[in-house]
Scaffold this motif. Sequence first.
Motif, PDB file in Angstrom:
ATOM      1  N   LYS A 514     -57.185 -27.584  14.911  1.00 41.78           N
ATOM      2  CA  LYS A 514     -57.491 -26.640  14.565  1.00 41.78           C
ATOM      3  C   LYS A 514     -59.071 -26.513  14.224  1.00 41.78           C
ATOM      4  O   LYS A 514     -59.512 -25.331  14.323  1.00 41.78           O
ATOM      5  CB  LYS A 514     -57.440 -26.755  12.993  1.00 41.78           C
ATOM      6  N   LYS A 515     -60.246 -27.211  14.333  1.00 42.15           N
ATOM      7  CA  LYS A 515     -61.268 -27.608  15.482  1.00 42.15           C
ATOM      8  C   LYS A 515     -62.343 -26.255  15.720  1.00 42.15           C
ATOM      9  O   LYS A 515     -63.017 -26.005  15.456  1.00 42.15           O
ATOM     10  CB  LYS A 515     -62.270 -28.556  15.451  1.00 42.15           C
ATOM     11  N   ASP A 516     -61.027 -26.205  16.415  1.00 40.57           N
ATOM     12  CA  ASP A 516     -62.054 -25.643  17.895  1.00 40.57           C
ATOM     13  C   ASP A 516     -60.945 -24.645  19.048  1.00 40.57           C
ATOM     14  O   ASP A 516     -61.257 -23.876  19.904  1.00 40.57           O
ATOM     15  CB  ASP A 516     -62.564 -26.065  18.405  1.00 40.57           C
ATOM     16  N   HIS A 517     -59.411 -24.762  18.122  1.00 38.03           N
ATOM     17  CA  HIS A 517     -58.917 -23.362  18.643  1.00 38.03           C
ATOM     18  C   HIS A 517     -57.974 -22.491  18.066  1.00 38.03           C
ATOM     19  O   HIS A 517     -58.046 -22.528  15.992  1.00 38.03           O
ATOM     20  CB  HIS A 517     -56.854 -24.514  19.105  1.00 38.03           C
ATOM     21  N   GLN A 518     -58.204 -20.898  18.267  1.00 38.36           N
ATOM     22  CA  GLN A 518     -57.512 -20.460  17.547  1.00 38.36           C
ATOM     23  C   GLN A 518     -56.033 -19.417  18.083  1.00 38.36           C
ATOM     24  O   GLN A 518     -55.654 -19.322  16.778  1.00 38.36           O
ATOM     25  CB  GLN A 518     -58.662 -19.033  17.082  1.00 38.36           C
ATOM     26  N   LEU A 519     -55.048 -19.975  18.504  1.00 37.89           N
ATOM     27  CA  LEU A 519     -54.535 -19.834  19.269  1.00 37.89           C
ATOM     28  C   LEU A 519     -53.648 -21.240  20.091  1.00 37.89           C
ATOM     29  O   LEU A 519     -53.942 -21.585  20.844  1.00 37.89           O
ATOM     30  CB  LEU A 519     -54.918 -18.524  20.036  1.00 37.89           C
ATOM     31  N   VAL A 520     -52.682 -21.358  19.589  1.00 36.08           N
ATOM     32  CA  VAL A 520     -51.324 -21.889  20.066  1.00 36.08           C
ATOM     33  C   VAL A 520     -50.053 -21.383  21.102  1.00 36.08           C
ATOM     34  O   VAL A 520     -49.175 -20.649  20.090  1.00 36.08           O
ATOM     35  CB  VAL A 520     -51.111 -23.498  19.382  1.00 36.08           C
ATOM     36  N   ALA A 521     -50.183 -21.472  22.084  1.00 37.17           N
ATOM     37  CA  ALA A 521     -48.854 -21.027  22.803  1.00 37.17           C
ATOM     38  C   ALA A 521     -47.734 -21.906  23.583  1.00 37.17           C
ATOM     39  O   ALA A 521     -48.872 -23.214  24.229  1.00 37.17           O
ATOM     40  CB  ALA A 521     -49.241 -20.181  24.130  1.00 37.17           C
ATOM     41  N   THR A 522     -47.020 -22.540  23.341  1.00 35.00           N
ATOM     42  CA  THR A 522     -45.871 -23.159  23.335  1.00 35.00           C
ATOM     43  C   THR A 522     -45.088 -22.554  24.454  1.00 35.00           C
ATOM     44  O   THR A 522     -44.595 -20.907  24.258  1.00 35.00           O
ATOM     45  CB  THR A 522     -44.548 -23.406  22.218  1.00 35.00           C
ATOM     46  N   ILE A 523     -44.398 -22.979  25.673  1.00 35.45           N
ATOM     47  CA  ILE A 523     -43.770 -22.430  26.637  1.00 35.45           C
ATOM     48  C   ILE A 523     -42.207 -23.751  26.732  1.00 35.45           C
ATOM     49  O   ILE A 523     -43.110 -24.553  26.909  1.00 35.45           O
ATOM     50  CB  ILE A 523     -44.455 -21.992  28.420  1.00 35.45           C
ATOM     51  N   GLU A 524     -41.252 -23.437  26.739  1.00 27.75           N
ATOM     52  CA  GLU A 524     -39.849 -23.550  27.184  1.00 27.75           C
ATOM     53  C   GLU A 524     -39.010 -23.120  27.838  1.00 27.75           C
ATOM     54  O   GLU A 524     -38.669 -22.209  27.535  1.00 27.75           O
ATOM     55  CB  GLU A 524     -39.696 -24.448  26.019  1.00 27.75           C
ATOM     56  N   ASP A 525     -38.377 -23.931  28.639  1.00 19.76           N
ATOM     57  CA  ASP A 525     -37.441 -23.505  29.436  1.00 19.76           C
ATOM     58  C   ASP A 525     -35.874 -24.286  28.533  1.00 19.76           C
ATOM     59  O   ASP A 525     -35.002 -25.128  28.497  1.00 19.76           O
ATOM     60  CB  ASP A 525     -37.000 -23.941  30.551  1.00 19.76           C
ATOM     61  N   GLY A 526     -35.718 -23.355  27.355  1.00 17.50           N
ATOM     62  CA  GLY A 526     -34.930 -22.740  26.262  1.00 17.50           C
ATOM     63  C   GLY A 526     -34.591 -22.051  25.238  1.00 17.50           C
ATOM     64  O   GLY A 526     -35.450 -21.160  25.582  1.00 17.50           O
ATOM     65  N   SER A 527     -33.667 -21.998  24.715  1.00 24.35           N
ATOM     66  CA  SER A 527     -33.020 -21.447  23.844  1.00 24.35           C
ATOM     67  C   SER A 527     -34.676 -21.461  22.427  1.00 24.35           C
ATOM     68  O   SER A 527     -35.266 -21.942  21.867  1.00 24.35           O
ATOM     69  CB  SER A 527     -32.591 -21.320  22.936  1.00 24.35           C
ATOM     70  N   LEU A 528     -35.043 -20.021  22.055  1.00 22.73           N
ATOM     71  CA  LEU A 528     -36.394 -20.031  21.214  1.00 22.73           C
ATOM     72  C   LEU A 528     -36.228 -21.063  19.536  1.00 22.73           C
ATOM     73  O   LEU A 528     -36.863 -20.888  19.090  1.00 22.73           O
ATOM     74  CB  LEU A 528     -36.813 -18.515  21.112  1.00 22.73           C
ATOM     75  N   ASP A 529     -34.739 -20.041  19.173  1.00 20.86           N
ATOM     76  CA  ASP A 529     -34.410 -20.503  18.193  1.00 20.86           C
ATOM     77  C   ASP A 529     -34.227 -21.554  18.034  1.00 20.86           C
ATOM     78  O   ASP A 529     -33.184 -21.764  18.286  1.00 20.86           O
ATOM     79  CB  ASP A 529     -32.938 -19.010  17.917  1.00 20.86           C
ATOM     80  N   GLY A 530     -34.721 -22.617  17.182  1.00 17.11           N
ATOM     81  CA  GLY A 530     -34.923 -23.914  17.194  1.00 17.11           C
ATOM     82  C   GLY A 530     -35.331 -24.503  17.801  1.00 17.11           C
ATOM     83  O   GLY A 530     -34.414 -25.824  18.357  1.00 17.11           O
ATOM     84  N   GLY A 531     -36.165 -24.212  18.669  1.00 17.97           N
ATOM     85  CA  GLY A 531     -36.487 -25.075  20.203  1.00 17.97           C
ATOM     86  C   GLY A 531     -37.915 -25.196  20.145  1.00 17.97           C
ATOM     87  O   GLY A 531     -38.011 -25.927  18.404  1.00 17.97           O
ATOM     88  N   PHE A 532     -38.300 -26.238  21.130  1.00 17.62           N
ATOM     89  CA  PHE A 532     -39.743 -27.216  20.487  1.00 17.62           C
ATOM     90  C   PHE A 532     -40.883 -25.751  19.424  1.00 17.62           C
ATOM     91  O   PHE A 532     -41.513 -26.072  19.056  1.00 17.62           O
ATOM     92  CB  PHE A 532     -40.029 -27.628  21.606  1.00 17.62           C
TER      93      PHE A 532
END
Length: 584
Positions: A514-532
Amino acid sequence: MYIENINSPKDLKGLTIDQLNVLADEVREGVLNRVSEHGGHVGPNLGFTEATVALHYVFNAPEDKIVFDISHQSYPHKMLTGRKEGFLDVAKMDGISGYSSPLENPEYDNFEVGHTSTSVALASGLMKGRDVLGGHENVIAVIGDGSLSGGEAFEGLDTVGEIGTNAIIIFNDNEMSISENHGGIYRNLQELRETNGQAANNLFKAFGLDYIYVEEGNNVGKLVEAFQKVKDIDHPIVVHIHTEKGHGYAPAVENKEGWHYHMPFNREDGSLKNPGNGENMTALLGQWMAEQLKKDPKMVCIAAGTAPAFYFDKERREEAGKQFIDVGIAEEEGVAIASAMAKRGAHPVFSTFATFLQRTYDQLSQDLAVNGNPAVINVLGSSIYGMNDFTHICFFDIPMLSHIPNLVYLAPTTYEELIAMETWAIQQEQYSVAIRVPAYGCAHSLEEVDTDYFQLNKYKVAHRGEKVAVIAVGDFYQKGEAVVNALANDGIDATLINPRYLSGEDEALLNDLKKDHQLVATIEDGSLDGGFGERIARFYGPSDMKVINFGVKKQLYDRYDVNELLRENHLTEEQIVADIKAIL
């Protein structure tokens, strides 16, 4: 040829037994044509060809209801129910699935069936529905290829015996599962075969079912005779037919395990048309486990009918001796036996495909995690690059496993990290652990990997930048690396994180971003719903941090093209970079 004139089972009714024999040969030729060009289940279908011809000759589908178990014996059925072009014409093969499918043919396929041990239970529902509504049709359940070792099969037999009205259970006994059969019931089945069905012990009669035996299960005439005897019967009966897996194709008969399922091959010698090259992560894992068994006398490898999935062939199984057990097609038992082995002090490792682990939610939660026993579950094939029939999709594992309390779910990114996690998980005695074995390619680490994973939910920062943090899961970590490199070319110094743990958040790290980032992007080889990614989005919900999740939308994708699926879900590296830059 007869097959060209067969558009529905009604077209069989006027044929003689000799003509039915010719038709069976033509159907077998069609099956071989498809699997040699397209790949698929070879042995099960070749062995059930005569039985399918006899079934459709005697019974009156679609009025009579036929339910196939796991449905990898349904290719001949498809050829006789208006779908022969999907076997005879290469250009039309993609239009036919490898499994029973009402979406494909609602008239003759009663259920979408891709998992095993279900046909008798489904048939019990058709029986009860018929009886309540006042129908008179025959209900026929086909089961075989080791499926009787699954618990739902026993539950179905029990219910059918209780209902007590018309039901015909065709038990296709080819003496095999995918590999050899496992389970105490198969001793009784062997006894029944050896006594021509006359053995005093009869597991089917123990369920209150009538029983007849047909030794020549690849003889159309004998099968027609047996099926005519049981047609319109007023009580449940098992027709036990003894067949040969792979019947009519020598390579499939000689190597029944190897030809249960096969990639496209040359008919003349059975050689692969497109031999794979390069390393295979699961094959390397199987080799490592085989070697590890020699070093760790407490270790036991567990399979649930799918030992070839983790490359434990007959030689490796025999070499492992008592350090290997196949529980049959019974994943619930696989988890339970692993938990109890760990309780006793052994080092159990249960490996199977993610799609089959779906049946074990209760055992993973109750028998394993609630008890906190340190067993290891290897989750295989969990990737959009894995099996793509929608009954076999393997990328819903993260929503299922990562939310079970007291279960640690790890996601290695390379072979070296996989082996480090396996070694730790097998030797430690504190946690129930599942490991998501990478299924897309075989990446290697260029630096040393951590060997201690006791500090749960500690993510690994591969590169610390600013503004944007990319958290890339498991075998999509390399995709995350590519995204970070592409952003760097545009002057954006993004942070790259390997989360390693799918079952928890690294709160200290996420807060620090949070100190120096404004965006977090997650990338996963799986389902978005309920995913990481949703886990991370929920963490940042009350804050000013923006989060974008890249994964696959929840949907029943059937025989999809991987590249199209990637584009549709904005999972290409170019799309991910563009979406990140658009938010910035």
